[in-house]
Every structure is written in C-alpha cells, then in structure tokens.
Enzyme design. Sequence first.
Site, PDB file in Angstrom:
ATOM      1  N   THR A 185       0.615  -1.159  -0.320  1.00 43.41           N
ATOM      2  CA  THR A 185       0.208   0.071   0.519  1.00 43.41           C
ATOM      3  C   THR A 185       0.627   1.490   0.139  1.00 43.41           C
ATOM      4  O   THR A 185       0.955   2.591  -0.206  1.00 43.41           O
ATOM      5  CB  THR A 185      -0.940  -0.037   1.457  1.00 43.41           C
ATOM      6  N   ALA A 234      11.941  -3.241  -5.756  1.00 43.93           N
ATOM      7  CA  ALA A 234      12.395  -4.549  -5.274  1.00 43.93           C
ATOM      8  C   ALA A 234      11.299  -5.423  -4.635  1.00 43.93           C
ATOM      9  O   ALA A 234      10.191  -5.076  -3.970  1.00 43.93           O
ATOM     10  CB  ALA A 234      13.300  -4.562  -4.757  1.00 43.93           C
ATOM     11  N   GLU A 276      10.265   9.165  10.006  1.00 40.28           N
ATOM     12  CA  GLU A 276       9.603   9.878  10.694  1.00 40.28           C
ATOM     13  C   GLU A 276       8.031   8.621  10.112  1.00 40.28           C
ATOM     14  O   GLU A 276       7.316   9.410  10.895  1.00 40.28           O
ATOM     15  CB  GLU A 276       9.591  11.503   9.393  1.00 40.28           C
ATOM     16  N   ILE A 281       1.990  12.177  11.187  1.00 42.49           N
ATOM     17  CA  ILE A 281       2.173  13.208  11.526  1.00 42.49           C
ATOM     18  C   ILE A 281       3.551  13.516  12.411  1.00 42.49           C
ATOM     19  O   ILE A 281       3.844  13.028  12.791  1.00 42.49           O
ATOM     20  CB  ILE A 281       1.435  12.881  13.506  1.00 42.49           C
ATOM     21  N   LYS A 289       7.243   1.925  18.703  1.00 46.45           N
ATOM     22  CA  LYS A 289       7.311   3.670  18.405  1.00 46.45           C
ATOM     23  C   LYS A 289       7.519   4.025  19.991  1.00 46.45           C
ATOM     24  O   LYS A 289       8.598   5.113  19.867  1.00 46.45           O
ATOM     25  CB  LYS A 289       5.655   3.865  18.205  1.00 46.45           C
TER      26      LYS A 289
END
Lengths: 440, 440
Positions: A23, A53, A138, A145, A214
């Site tokens: 996606t 790839a 990021e 965000i 995270k």
Amino acid sequence: MAEQNTDSTGVPTVGVALLGMGTVGREVLRILGQAESDFTARIGGRLEVRGIAVSDLSKPREGVDASLLTDDALSLVRRDDIDLVIEVIGGIDYPRTVVLNALRAGKSVVTANKALVAAHAIELSDAADSSGADLFFEAAVAAAIPVVGPLRRSLAGDKVNTVMGIVNGTTNFILDAMDKRGASYDEMLAEATALGYAEADPSADVDGFDAASKAAILASLAFHSPVSFDDVHCEGIRNITAEDIRAAKAAGCTIKLLAICERLVDGQGGESVSARVYPALVPLTHPLATVSDSFNAIFVVAEYAGRLMFYGNGAGGAPTASAVLGDVVAAARNVVHGGRAPGMSTYANLPVADFGEVRTRYHVDMKVQDRPGVLAEVASTFSAHGVSIKTVRQEEDSDGARLVVITHHAAEKDLEDTVEALKKLDAVKNVRSVLRMEGN
Amino acid sequence: MAEQNTDSTGVPTVGVALLGMGTVGREVLRILGQAESDFTARIGGRLEVRGIAVSDLSKPREGVDASLLTDDALSLVRRDDIDLVIEVIGGIDYPRTVVLNALRAGKSVVTANKALVAAHAIELSDAADSSGADLFFEAAVAAAIPVVGPLRRSLAGDKVNTVMGIVNGTTNFILDAMDKRGASYDEMLAEATALGYAEADPSADVDGFDAASKAAILASLAFHSPVSFDDVHCEGIRNITAEDIRAAKAAGCTIKLLAICERLVDGQGGESVSARVYPALVPLTHPLATVSDSFNAIFVVAEYAGRLMFYGNGAGGAPTASAVLGDVVAAARNVVHGGRAPGMSTYANLPVADFGEVRTRYHVDMKVQDRPGVLAEVASTFSAHGVSIKTVRQEEDSDGARLVVITHHAAEKDLEDTVEALKKLDAVKNVRSVLRMEGN
C-alpha cells in the site's frame, strides 16, 4: 556526498530505489509521478526511480515500468546509480540486511519500518554514520504526524521529560467504540477487522507490540539514549472489558492504549528512562482523551516548551507516504547539496529503569464482602505497602459489594505487592481489575 | 561553512552573538548556561556567547559578564569570531539592517521576530542564499509549537491545502473567557492586561496584526510562494460582543481569532493563495474549538497527510527560547559539520487572491420588522446575490424580531453586496453582526 549526476538539461538527478510495492510503496510511486515538478523544485534536483524491489515478480503491476522491477533488493541497493533507498517492505531480518548494505555503501535510507528501527536503530545509525549517509524514519511513528522531526530537531534545544501518545489507530478505534457504544472488546475487534483496521492476526496491534516499537523509537529520540523494543514494558488491550470502560467513566476517565516515555529522577538526582505501553485511564479533561476513531496523537512535555500535542492520521497509505516523501526530500537535498541530518543521538545514554520502579496512579476494582470492617482492612493493606489512597468508591452491585480504590502515585512493585496481599484477604472476594491512570 | 575553530581540548567552537536581553534573550542565556554539555553533545561543538547587544548599557544585568555587552549590534555581528546570531530584539527596521548584515557576512541567523520575517522574508532569504548562511525562525510562529519545521521539512513531500490556526494567545484568552464567563470584550481585555497577557497598547494582538504576520509566514511556507504581511486581509476582535458569543453558542459554535491560509483553485484549475485573519465561528466539534486560555494550535490539511494539528504554548519566554534554541542547534550543527537547511522556497510563486474571491460561510444576525413577508424579502435578497442560505433561525427578542441566517459557502464580494442590499430593505431594521464560519 555521492558523485553529482545531472540530466541532459543540467539538473542534478538522484537515483532512487524503492523497496516494497505494498500500500505505501504504491502510494509513494503514485505521488512521485503526480508531483514530479514540485519534488524537483523542492529538492533542487530530479528524483529518478531506477529500481523497484518486489517479492513476487510474476504479480501484475499496472502502470509500473516492468524493466524497473527486481526481486533482488540487495543487488539493487548496491548499484552505482542508486543514491537513495526507500524501504517499505516491513519485517525485520531481511530489510535489516538490505538497509545495512545500502547505508554501508553510502546510500541514504528512508524507512517506514518501525519494527526494524525499534530493534536495530543503533546498528543502522552507526552504519549511516560511518559512511556519511542519512537514515530517516519519520513514517515509523504515527505516519504523517511530524513527531520524529520535532523531537530530533525542533526540541533539540530543550529537555523532554515525557512523551505520551496514542500511537496505534486500531486499538484506539476499538477502545473509542467500546467507550461510545458500550460494546465488548470482541464485538469491536470484529468490526475493526471488517473495516480493515485490524489484521487477520491482530496481535501486533491489540497486544501492544506495534505501540511498543514506537515507544522505543520515541524514547530514544526524546532522551538521547538507546532504547530498543526489548526495553519496553508492554501490555495490550485484550483484557479490557465493557465493565472497565464503565468504571473509567464513573471516575471521569476514558481508557486509551498509551505509549509512555518518561524521564525518571531518583532521590540522588540520578536519571533513567521508562518506556512502556499499556491501557490506562485518562481523565476526560486531558487532550489525549478526545482523540477518537483511529486517530493518533502524541503529547510531549518539555522543560521549556511546556505541553505540546501533535495530532493526525497515524496510519494508512497516503499519510505514511507523505511522511516517507518528506524524508525523501530531505535526504535527496543532502545528496544534491551536501550536508547530513543529525544521526541517532545517544550521548545521554540513560539506563532503562526497572518497571517495578515506575510510579503512576492505579484504579483497583474489587468485589468485597458486604460486612463491617472491610474498608478498614483494605485500606490498611494499601498503607502497609506504602500505597496512599486518593479516593474510594463503594457501591452495591447485583452480586454484592464493590470497592473501587484510586491511589496516589505509587511504585509498580509496591502496587503489585498490595494486590497480592489484597487477594489473600478474606474481606476481598476478588480483584476484578487493576488499571493505571495517566495524565493529570 | 566558516573556518573551523576549536577550543583547547580540540572541540569545535561556535561563536554566538545574542541580540536583545528582554524576556526571551534572558531565557536563552539562562538555558544555554544551564545545559551547556547537552548543547555541546547535540551539536558536536561548543557554543560560546561572545557578545550580547543591548539598547541600554547602563542597565544592571545580574549574572551577565559585562565585558560581553555592547550597544553596537551591527559591529558585533560583523566580528570575525561570530558564527551565529540570535536576534530577539523585536521591531522591524533596525533588526532588518543588523540581520541583513549578519547574513551577508555569512553568519547564520536565528530569529524569533515574526514582524521582521513577515515583512522581509524574501530579502533576508536571498541574503542567506547568497552567502550560504542559514536563516531560521521557528520561534516566529507559535513559539515552541513546531510548525515552521513541519511545514518546511516534514510536509515537503506533500501538498498543503489549508493552514488554519489560533496563533495569538492574548486574543484566545479574551475570546475564551468571554465564552466561558459571558463577559464583555472590555472586561476581558482589562483582565488580560492585568495578567500581563496583553500589552498596555493591545493593538498588535486585538487588531490581528500579530496573527497576520504569522499568517504571512505560514502561507509562504505552506504554498512555496511569497506572501508578506501586506498581503494578509486582517480584522481584529474589538467588535466582538457578548451577544455575538451567545449567538455563536446557539449555532453550536464558539468564536476564535483565526489565521487562515488557503490554496484556492478557480474553475480553470488556476491556483492562488489566500491569507487572512479574522474572528470566526468554529463548530464545537472542530479541534480548534477546544483550544482554551492562551494556548495556540495550528490545524493543517494536506493532500496526503490529511488533517494534522499542532498544539501548545504559543508565547512566553521559555517556550520561545525553546524554539530559538532548537534552531540554534540546527544552525550550529551546520557551522560545525557543513550543510545548509533549505531556504525559503517560493518556486510555486502563486498569486495572492483578491479578498473578494475568498469563499466561506457566514453568520448574519439581523433585527427585522415583526410582520408577514419579512423572511421572504430577506431570503430573496440573499438569493439575488447568489448566496445560498443553509439555516435560518427566527426569534423574538425583547425589542422585536431577530433573524439569524447561516449561509452556504459564498464569495466575500457577494456576501458584502448582500449585506448592503439587506441594509436597504425596509424589512431589516439593522444588521447586527456579520461573522464568518470556518472549519466544517
């Protein structure tokens, strides 16, 4: 800086390898095609996707130049005409090998892979440092965000004390729906799956692993210290019941799965770091309580900046691609103009605190005997373990008396001991749930 | 990159000139002293404040090495031992001269001066470009809330369509207090002044000029186009009454002073930019409606990232110093390691739209005659000017009938013509207020 290449009109070119056509990869490619002249103007050079790839070469891929496709990512990233690598494969071991090879060959890497960064940030960063390449990620935290950038750059002159975030959209969707509709966890998980928010195997989301990756990244950045996935205490939301949500409401709260990164200071001024993920009661007056659906938000408390919050879409193809492409512009600018972004800064090197040392507040929900003296016994059990009670709510349930205790700040280990002792009391039939309270 | 200097231990040094010793300047100096080793580690070099420019040398300044003080900022920034200039003087003409001289001499500049940047961004940026110096101004918009950085870097791969923000804490304090307490503008302005939120001459805040400077900067960054203070349509909050706030509440809204930067697209796909500041009704369900007290928030809508919001302290010594020092770290890193941040990017060069072309919704509050046919006359006046009505609320006031019309999106010029025509109707005693509605 790689040897400077230019196209026939004298505009510098940057050779890009895209790894992965899921996606996010498809969205990255689509946007690069759609906004080509904007990218050229913003970079001062032209991005050229020179190789893509994929794992399955036989899969039809509409609109993609087949001559760009390869199933050999490792050879692709080593090619001389590649300056910049976008890694959106996912997984850990294979992308680690490919990304390390790219970085060691001096190619800058932009990755959206939180699991990879949470597990191997230092190794990857060292590889980037040794060759002078850039490593950007990021998109690995809360998609579009901006939070990695603000922590790395905007807050570089400040001292961050707390980062507390809703960083997993799937679990926030489930908990928010449970709160708004009074539904059960299982019902809302089924709905999240039907809507495509949750995977067939929802473990990474609902067991907190995604949020823990995270948390590791955020803690590393916030405290300039190495914090990896294994350092994060992690609890998921599988055990949260409709009754827990009702009890939270009665306490003026909602329940959110939080990733919490905290600077701890002991009595001697010694500092350590806590990174943890668990569902917790959050007061309705706290900005994080209002984050609904699958949105993400990260709340930061810094010494000088005070309280900051960043809010937006924490997942999805387009938002993730937006974050990836912001990094691509920065990395490509450095390829064209020279310069390098700051690497992982771990100079502070604070130790990770034992989870038992972490102090927070607790919401302890018990079934108790309906007889005199129960409250006194329960209260003295808390106090015997050094846990101070803030409020007590006693009520009659259909099946007897119920006692809900909210504590002041106490250490995890003391609370754990308290709960063990409560369970042994004759006065306490059972401890229905123990949840933490954050954000006051 | 300046010639590399090192201290006696071989650590590179960066010579800093601080211009201005007001609240922000003192805070910058305090933090630099307090966290010296952190700055050295984060920069990879040591900051040395080698000169401080003040306007009054005779003023006692506790804890400051008097030998650093000078009242000649211009000579200071030209000194060979200065690599980096922090400008926190305020004003426009004098700092413009000093900053231009610094940039032309190749010294990087960090400024918190929104008026200067809003008026002269292109001139300053050109000076920085020609000498290869950096120009940073994160603190010029919403203090410690990272928004300049996110727009410049994190969203560099996206297409920003709207930036809408509460960027002035004083007016937000006044409007929020009017909303919560039902008080008048004058009462709350007096309180804001007493609390130190508002200056003795509150014009910069309450007339919207401060917000307009920030709108110009935000629009320039968001749309890669030159937008200056003079391009911003600006209305303040002096005329907002307690009755306006009550009417907003009745419409499910609150009133906020907004800085709005919008990409406009005409029927032929031609793009232009609108930058404007005015008080507007914001639905209570919009994230900006919940921003209370003197907090700031900036809401961004980008093509791929979707809806983002940044929230925090938009003013104050410490938050502003935090933003300044984040920029100082970035600028000092470039002095030590080479490299340069992206300059003002104005390649898109979109024109600024005429204010009359801006389309928004309107809340028109009228006193009308209490007789049959009034509603029909009013409605046909709106429709004659191409303004479509969304809702009408008619009620009896103590002194007669009142009609509140909320429109669909319409152009400013059409709405203006409508209001002129309404005023001429016999059916309309007066048009009590016309306010815009934003954020749906």
